[in-house]
Scaffold this motif. Structure first.
Motif, mmCIF file in Angstrom:
data_model
loop_
_atom_site.group_PDB
_atom_site.id
_atom_site.type_symbol
_atom_site.label_atom_id
_atom_site.label_comp_id
_atom_site.label_asym_id
_atom_site.label_seq_id
_atom_site.Cartn_x
_atom_site.Cartn_y
_atom_site.Cartn_z
ATOM 1 N N LEU A 22 40.983 39.791 3.894
ATOM 2 C CA LEU A 22 40.281 39.026 4.921
ATOM 3 C C LEU A 22 38.990 39.732 5.355
ATOM 4 O O LEU A 22 38.022 39.070 5.763
ATOM 5 C CB LEU A 22 41.198 38.777 6.118
ATOM 6 N N GLU A 23 38.960 41.031 5.252
ATOM 7 C CA GLU A 23 37.707 41.739 5.510
ATOM 8 C C GLU A 23 36.669 41.384 4.447
ATOM 9 O O GLU A 23 35.473 41.226 4.752
ATOM 10 C CB GLU A 23 37.946 43.249 5.542
ATOM 11 N N GLU A 24 37.110 41.236 3.193
ATOM 12 C CA GLU A 24 36.190 40.813 2.136
ATOM 13 C C GLU A 24 35.733 39.378 2.362
ATOM 14 O O GLU A 24 34.566 39.039 2.135
ATOM 15 C CB GLU A 24 36.872 40.937 0.770
ATOM 16 N N LEU A 25 36.646 38.510 2.799
ATOM 17 C CA LEU A 25 36.260 37.133 3.118
ATOM 18 C C LEU A 25 35.196 37.124 4.212
ATOM 19 O O LEU A 25 34.214 36.361 4.148
ATOM 20 C CB LEU A 25 37.493 36.340 3.551
ATOM 21 N N THR A 26 35.369 37.974 5.219
ATOM 22 C CA THR A 26 34.379 38.068 6.291
ATOM 23 C C THR A 26 33.030 38.538 5.758
ATOM 24 O O THR A 26 31.981 38.027 6.166
ATOM 25 C CB THR A 26 34.888 39.031 7.384
ATOM 26 N N GLY A 81 35.724 38.974 13.630
ATOM 27 C CA GLY A 81 34.833 39.432 12.579
ATOM 28 C C GLY A 81 34.035 38.287 11.973
ATOM 29 O O GLY A 81 32.834 38.420 11.706
ATOM 30 N N ILE A 82 34.683 37.144 11.755
ATOM 31 C CA ILE A 82 33.986 35.984 11.203
ATOM 32 C C ILE A 82 32.925 35.483 12.175
ATOM 33 O O ILE A 82 31.796 35.156 11.784
ATOM 34 C CB ILE A 82 35.000 34.872 10.862
ATOM 35 N N ALA A 83 33.288 35.435 13.457
ATOM 36 C CA ALA A 83 32.309 35.000 14.457
ATOM 37 C C ALA A 83 31.130 35.969 14.525
ATOM 38 O O ALA A 83 29.969 35.553 14.628
ATOM 39 C CB ALA A 83 32.992 34.875 15.823
ATOM 40 N N ASP A 84 31.412 37.270 14.446
ATOM 41 C CA ASP A 84 30.335 38.266 14.458
ATOM 42 C C ASP A 84 29.445 38.141 13.226
ATOM 43 O O ASP A 84 28.265 38.520 13.259
ATOM 44 C CB ASP A 84 30.919 39.676 14.529
ATOM 45 N N ARG A 94 36.954 33.399 22.113
ATOM 46 C CA ARG A 94 35.552 33.307 22.481
ATOM 47 C C ARG A 94 34.936 32.008 21.996
ATOM 48 O O ARG A 94 35.492 31.307 21.159
ATOM 49 C CB ARG A 94 34.797 34.492 21.889
ATOM 50 N N GLU A 95 33.787 31.709 22.500
ATOM 51 C CA GLU A 95 33.078 30.495 22.099
ATOM 52 C C GLU A 95 32.786 30.531 20.600
ATOM 53 O O GLU A 95 32.432 31.566 20.038
ATOM 54 C CB GLU A 95 31.764 30.388 22.874
ATOM 55 N N GLY A 96 32.959 29.388 19.969
ATOM 56 C CA GLY A 96 32.701 29.304 18.538
ATOM 57 C C GLY A 96 33.934 29.438 17.680
ATOM 58 O O GLY A 96 33.873 29.294 16.467
ATOM 59 N N ILE A 97 35.099 29.714 18.304
ATOM 60 C CA ILE A 97 36.369 29.791 17.576
ATOM 61 C C ILE A 97 37.280 28.705 18.147
ATOM 62 O O ILE A 97 37.596 28.703 19.333
ATOM 63 C CB ILE A 97 37.022 31.173 17.722
#
Length: 382
Positions: free
Chosen positions: A28-32, A69-72, A98-101
């Motif tokens: 999932l870190e690679e997906l991010t 991480g995806i949002a960041d 947070r906003e956006g999720i």
């Protein structure tokens, strides 16, 4: 707009008793990283986020870290629940994020989209959580099967879209007609018998993001399964891991490109006589893989798992599948015992029962005859 379609993370699932949490975290870190590299606008997770309705604390931590991480990385995130998830537990996080999720688990909100705009205008994302017909009779009393509830949900999507206009993406977790499931892996979504959803039910949106099947599949250019990001069974060993990078332009769907994800540990199945599997130098390449061995010796071997793990440290499964199994005997063991007319036949019935149809060979019959003769001689002398 660029959309990354992923699904079936199954956070918390084990692989033959081994935790997959660390391996999944790396994937999932690679997906991010791919989200950042390809400047993805929206990540869609089509259900089965967790593997169980009551995940451990570490599972929540991994999900929270990944979504942050995806949002960041610059993307919005839309998550729906699958049949493995507890909609209540997954949805509980929705108000804390947070906003956006966005975490969508409420069937009553199926016809209300999350709208995200790009330079070409709005795109409406309709999340359809896993819908259990028995639990939805208060909402849709006429819908008594998976096919019926999905059809009802997509009808609400189309009705809403007819008023709003613009481009659209729908997300659902189900068996669609024509898919190839992984044997013994995906839980059946049924109501009575095998309950598949006709592809016609998904009409009317620019892209249909599906979850539940663990291998990627394309049912139509704009209707796809992404599969799971990890191999969760030996039956998945030949299926690539990754996600779909979907492109929308002002007119709708343009293309979907496959983005490979790393495989932390390969999954292989080896078949043959146990001695050959242990000795074949060609198998050296599998020393670091998860290994399943189907050994074909006529009789079960002694302590095969220990012996195999000396060669393959990550051997996780051993199955005895005799290549020359004896013809099946329809009689039960009790029937065979009752039919035995001598001690020799009684022993033969026992051997056939415990050795998957293989009775005594010629040498064993000689030894048994000697033992039985000796017993008769001793009894006669007593």
């Amino acid at each position: 707009m660029r959309i990354l379609h992923t699904s079936d993370w199954h956070i918390g699932r084990t692989f033959h008793g081994h935790s997959t949490l660390d391996a999944l975290r790396g994937v999932l870190e690679e997906l991010t990283a791919q989200v950042r590299e390809h400047e993805v606008d929206v990540v869609v997770v089509a259900g089965d986020v967790f593997d169980s309705a009551a995940p451990a604390a570490g599972c929540y931590a991994l999900l929270s870290d990944t979504l942050r991480g995806i949002a960041d990385a610059g993307a919005r995130v839309i998550v729906t629940s699958g049949n493995h998830d507890s909609a209540a537990r997954l949805g509980f996080q929705a108000g804390l994020l947070r906003e956006g999720i966005h975490v969508l688990t409420d069937p009553a909100a199926v016809g209300t989209p999350i709208t995200i705009a790009d330079a070409d205008g709005p795109v409406h994302f309709y999340g359809i959580p896993y819908l259990e017909p028995a639990l939805l009779r208060h909402l849709w009393p006429e819908a008594r099967s998976q096919a019926a509830v999905i059809d009802r949900a997509m009808g609400l999507v189309r009705d809403d879209l007819a008023v709003r206009g613009g481009r659209s993406v729908a997300i659902a977790h189900c068996f669609a007609a024509g898919v190839e499931p992984t044997p013994h892996l995906e839980r059946d979504i049924q109501q009575g018998g095998l309950d598949v959803v006709p592809l016609a039910a998904f009409a009317g949106v620019d892209y249909m993001a599906l979850g539940h099947i663990h291998g990627r599949q394309q049912l139509a250019p704009a209707m796809r399964y992404a599969g799971a990001p990890l191999h969760y069974s030996f039956g998945e060993g030949d299926k690539p891991r990754g996600s779909w990078l979907v492109e929308l332009d002002a007119d709708g769907f343009v293309d979907a490109r496959w983005l490979e994800l790393p495989v932390p540990r390969r999954v292989v199945t080896l078949r043959g006589p146990l001695a050959d599997v242990l000795a074949d130098p060609a198998h050296e390449q599998h020393a670091d893989a998860w290994v399943c061995v189907e050994y074909t010796d006529t009789l079960p071997e002694r302590d095969p798992m220990r012996r195999l793990q000396e060669r393959f440290p990550f051997c996780a499964k051993v199955v005895h599948v005799p290549a020359d199994a004896a013809p099946s005997d329809a009689r039960t063991y009790v029937d065979r015992v009752r039919a035995a007319r001598s001690d020799a036949e009684l022993v033969e019935a026992f051997l056939v029962h415990v050795r998957e149809g293989a009775g005594a060979d010629e040498r064993e019959r000689e030894l048994l005859a000697d033992v039985l003769d000796e017993r008769i001689r001793v009894e006669a002398m007593a």
